[in-house]
Write a protein that holds these residues in place. Structure first.
Motif, PDB file in Angstrom:
ATOM      1  N   VAL A 160       4.197 -24.507  16.290  1.00 21.46           N
ATOM      2  CA  VAL A 160       3.701 -23.502  17.222  1.00 21.46           C
ATOM      3  C   VAL A 160       4.747 -22.407  17.417  1.00 21.46           C
ATOM      4  O   VAL A 160       5.940 -22.687  17.570  1.00 21.46           O
ATOM      5  CB  VAL A 160       3.357 -24.144  18.577  1.00 21.46           C
ATOM      6  CG1 VAL A 160       3.074 -23.083  19.619  1.00 21.46           C
ATOM      7  CG2 VAL A 160       2.165 -25.072  18.441  1.00 21.46           C
ATOM      8  N   GLY A 161       4.269 -21.167  17.376  1.00 19.65           N
ATOM      9  CA  GLY A 161       5.168 -20.038  17.519  1.00 19.65           C
ATOM     10  C   GLY A 161       5.756 -19.532  16.224  1.00 19.65           C
ATOM     11  O   GLY A 161       6.396 -18.477  16.205  1.00 19.65           O
ATOM     12  N   GLY A 162       5.522 -20.274  15.148  1.00 16.93           N
ATOM     13  CA  GLY A 162       6.064 -19.871  13.870  1.00 16.93           C
ATOM     14  C   GLY A 162       5.253 -18.770  13.208  1.00 16.93           C
ATOM     15  O   GLY A 162       4.281 -18.244  13.783  1.00 16.93           O
ATOM     16  N   ALA A 163       5.659 -18.420  12.000  1.00 17.83           N
ATOM     17  CA  ALA A 163       5.019 -17.324  11.279  1.00 17.83           C
ATOM     18  C   ALA A 163       4.787 -17.706   9.819  1.00 17.83           C
ATOM     19  O   ALA A 163       5.514 -18.528   9.250  1.00 17.83           O
ATOM     20  CB  ALA A 163       5.881 -16.068  11.349  1.00 17.83           C
ATOM     21  N   LEU A 164       3.764 -17.115   9.239  1.00 16.88           N
ATOM     22  CA  LEU A 164       3.464 -17.252   7.824  1.00 16.88           C
ATOM     23  C   LEU A 164       2.949 -15.926   7.303  1.00 16.88           C
ATOM     24  O   LEU A 164       2.323 -15.168   8.056  1.00 16.88           O
ATOM     25  CB  LEU A 164       2.395 -18.320   7.566  1.00 16.88           C
ATOM     26  CG  LEU A 164       2.786 -19.786   7.645  1.00 16.88           C
ATOM     27  CD1 LEU A 164       1.542 -20.658   7.540  1.00 16.88           C
ATOM     28  CD2 LEU A 164       3.788 -20.159   6.571  1.00 16.88           C
ATOM     29  N   ARG A 165       3.180 -15.678   6.032  1.00 24.29           N
ATOM     30  CA  ARG A 165       2.580 -14.516   5.388  1.00 24.29           C
ATOM     31  C   ARG A 165       1.730 -14.993   4.218  1.00 24.29           C
ATOM     32  O   ARG A 165       2.248 -15.585   3.267  1.00 24.29           O
ATOM     33  CB  ARG A 165       3.621 -13.518   4.889  1.00 24.29           C
ATOM     34  CG  ARG A 165       2.972 -12.225   4.401  1.00 24.29           C
ATOM     35  CD  ARG A 165       3.965 -11.180   3.944  1.00 24.29           C
ATOM     36  NE  ARG A 165       4.487 -11.461   2.619  1.00 24.29           N
ATOM     37  CZ  ARG A 165       5.059 -10.541   1.841  1.00 24.29           C
ATOM     38  NH1 ARG A 165       5.161  -9.284   2.273  1.00 24.29           N
ATOM     39  NH2 ARG A 165       5.536 -10.879   0.667  1.00 24.29           N
ATOM     40  N   LEU A 166       0.453 -14.744   4.333  1.00 24.12           N
ATOM     41  CA  LEU A 166      -0.462 -15.079   3.255  1.00 24.12           C
ATOM     42  C   LEU A 166      -0.562 -13.911   2.289  1.00 24.12           C
ATOM     43  O   LEU A 166      -0.515 -12.754   2.696  1.00 24.12           O
ATOM     44  CB  LEU A 166      -1.846 -15.407   3.810  1.00 24.12           C
ATOM     45  CG  LEU A 166      -1.919 -16.471   4.894  1.00 24.12           C
ATOM     46  CD1 LEU A 166      -3.378 -16.731   5.271  1.00 24.12           C
ATOM     47  CD2 LEU A 166      -1.232 -17.749   4.469  1.00 24.12           C
ATOM     48  N   SER A 167      -0.721 -14.247   1.027  1.00 19.60           N
ATOM     49  CA  SER A 167      -0.897 -13.229  -0.008  1.00 19.60           C
ATOM     50  C   SER A 167      -2.183 -13.478  -0.750  1.00 19.60           C
ATOM     51  O   SER A 167      -2.616 -14.630  -0.896  1.00 19.60           O
ATOM     52  CB  SER A 167       0.275 -13.264  -0.998  1.00 19.60           C
ATOM     53  OG  SER A 167       1.502 -13.010  -0.361  1.00 19.60           O
ATOM     54  N   CYS A 168      -2.779 -12.401  -1.228  1.00 19.24           N
ATOM     55  CA  CYS A 168      -3.993 -12.496  -2.038  1.00 19.24           C
ATOM     56  C   CYS A 168      -3.815 -11.566  -3.237  1.00 19.24           C
ATOM     57  O   CYS A 168      -3.867 -10.335  -3.097  1.00 19.24           O
ATOM     58  CB  CYS A 168      -5.214 -12.098  -1.228  1.00 19.24           C
ATOM     59  SG  CYS A 168      -6.753 -12.039  -2.168  1.00 19.24           S
ATOM     60  N   ALA A 169      -3.590 -12.161  -4.371  1.00 21.12           N
ATOM     61  CA  ALA A 169      -3.407 -11.385  -5.596  1.00 21.12           C
ATOM     62  C   ALA A 169      -4.765 -11.022  -6.188  1.00 21.12           C
ATOM     63  O   ALA A 169      -5.623 -11.887  -6.354  1.00 21.12           O
ATOM     64  CB  ALA A 169      -2.588 -12.177  -6.598  1.00 21.12           C
ATOM     65  N   VAL A 170      -4.923  -9.754  -6.495  1.00 21.71           N
ATOM     66  CA  VAL A 170      -6.185  -9.238  -7.019  1.00 21.71           C
ATOM     67  C   VAL A 170      -6.031  -8.919  -8.496  1.00 21.71           C
ATOM     68  O   VAL A 170      -5.080  -8.252  -8.898  1.00 21.71           O
ATOM     69  CB  VAL A 170      -6.603  -7.967  -6.266  1.00 21.71           C
ATOM     70  CG1 VAL A 170      -7.962  -7.464  -6.777  1.00 21.71           C
ATOM     71  CG2 VAL A 170      -6.640  -8.199  -4.768  1.00 21.71           C
ATOM     72  N   SER A 171      -6.973  -9.372  -9.289  1.00 19.84           N
ATOM     73  CA  SER A 171      -6.993  -9.022 -10.703  1.00 19.84           C
ATOM     74  C   SER A 171      -8.410  -8.640 -11.097  1.00 19.84           C
ATOM     75  O   SER A 171      -9.364  -8.904 -10.371  1.00 19.84           O
ATOM     76  CB  SER A 171      -6.481 -10.176 -11.553  1.00 19.84           C
ATOM     77  OG  SER A 171      -7.263 -11.333 -11.350  1.00 19.84           O
ATOM     78  N   GLY A 172      -8.515  -8.004 -12.243  1.00 19.14           N
ATOM     79  CA  GLY A 172      -9.819  -7.539 -12.683  1.00 19.14           C
ATOM     80  C   GLY A 172     -10.047  -6.108 -12.263  1.00 19.14           C
ATOM     81  O   GLY A 172      -9.115  -5.316 -12.174  1.00 19.14           O
ATOM     82  N   ASN A 204       1.953 -14.092  13.036  1.00 16.81           N
ATOM     83  CA  ASN A 204       3.062 -14.422  13.928  1.00 16.81           C
ATOM     84  C   ASN A 204       2.548 -15.177  15.145  1.00 16.81           C
ATOM     85  O   ASN A 204       1.346 -15.183  15.435  1.00 16.81           O
ATOM     86  CB  ASN A 204       3.774 -13.143  14.377  1.00 16.81           C
ATOM     87  CG  ASN A 204       4.362 -12.361  13.213  1.00 16.81           C
ATOM     88  OD1 ASN A 204       4.815 -12.929  12.229  1.00 16.81           O
ATOM     89  ND2 ASN A 204       4.367 -11.041  13.340  1.00 16.81           N
ATOM     90  N   SER A 205       3.461 -15.784  15.867  1.00 16.49           N
ATOM     91  CA  SER A 205       3.118 -16.501  17.103  1.00 16.49           C
ATOM     92  C   SER A 205       1.935 -17.444  16.876  1.00 16.49           C
ATOM     93  O   SER A 205       0.961 -17.447  17.639  1.00 16.49           O
ATOM     94  CB  SER A 205       2.798 -15.506  18.215  1.00 16.49           C
ATOM     95  OG  SER A 205       3.885 -14.640  18.446  1.00 16.49           O
TER      96      SER A 205
END
Length: 125
Positions: free
Chosen positions: A14-26, A83-84
């Motif tokens: 709880v309170g942590g952070a993540l960064r999601l990525s989405c790679a696009v091709s085509g 975040n958060s």
């Protein structure tokens, strides 16, 4: 055709952070908007945020102030900075893309043209 591949999920406290990525091709040039959705166990899939071709973004209320959607066109990648984080953010997160402007304007109720396979986010207390 467009292919989407998410990454960046994981387990945080709880309170942590993540960064999601989405790679696009085509054929990414045909995309009008891209969005993040999430689905928690036993719940319906819900929108998180959308990024439109004109640079504007829209967030659901729970995401405002905590999440940021962004794009790096040089890398053909969509991001979701979270975040958060709270336990209720635990869900599978999906990246989606659509080619149609009108559908993008109704993004919360739209079945997007293209979807990634999802990345799991787990927030523990």
């Amino acid at each position: 055709q467009v292919q989407l591949e998410e990454s960046g999920g994981g387990s945080v406290q709880v309170g942590g952070a993540l960064r999601l990525s989405c790679a696009v091709s085509g054929n990414s040039a045909s995309i009008y908007c891209m969005a993040w959705f999430r689905q928690a166990p036993g719940k319906e899939r819900a929108g998180v945020a959308v990024s439109h071709h004109d640079g504007t973004s829209t967030y659901e209320d729970f995401a405002k102030g905590r999440f940021t959607i962004s794009k790096d066109n040089t890398k053909n990648t969509l991001y979701l900075q979270m975040n958060s984080l709270k336990p209720e953010d635990t869900a599978m997160y999906y990246c989606a893309a659509d080619l149609n402007q009108l559908r993008c304007l109704r993004w919360r109720d739209t079945t997007f043209d293209y979807w990634g396979q999802g990345t799991q986010v787990t927030v523990s207390s």
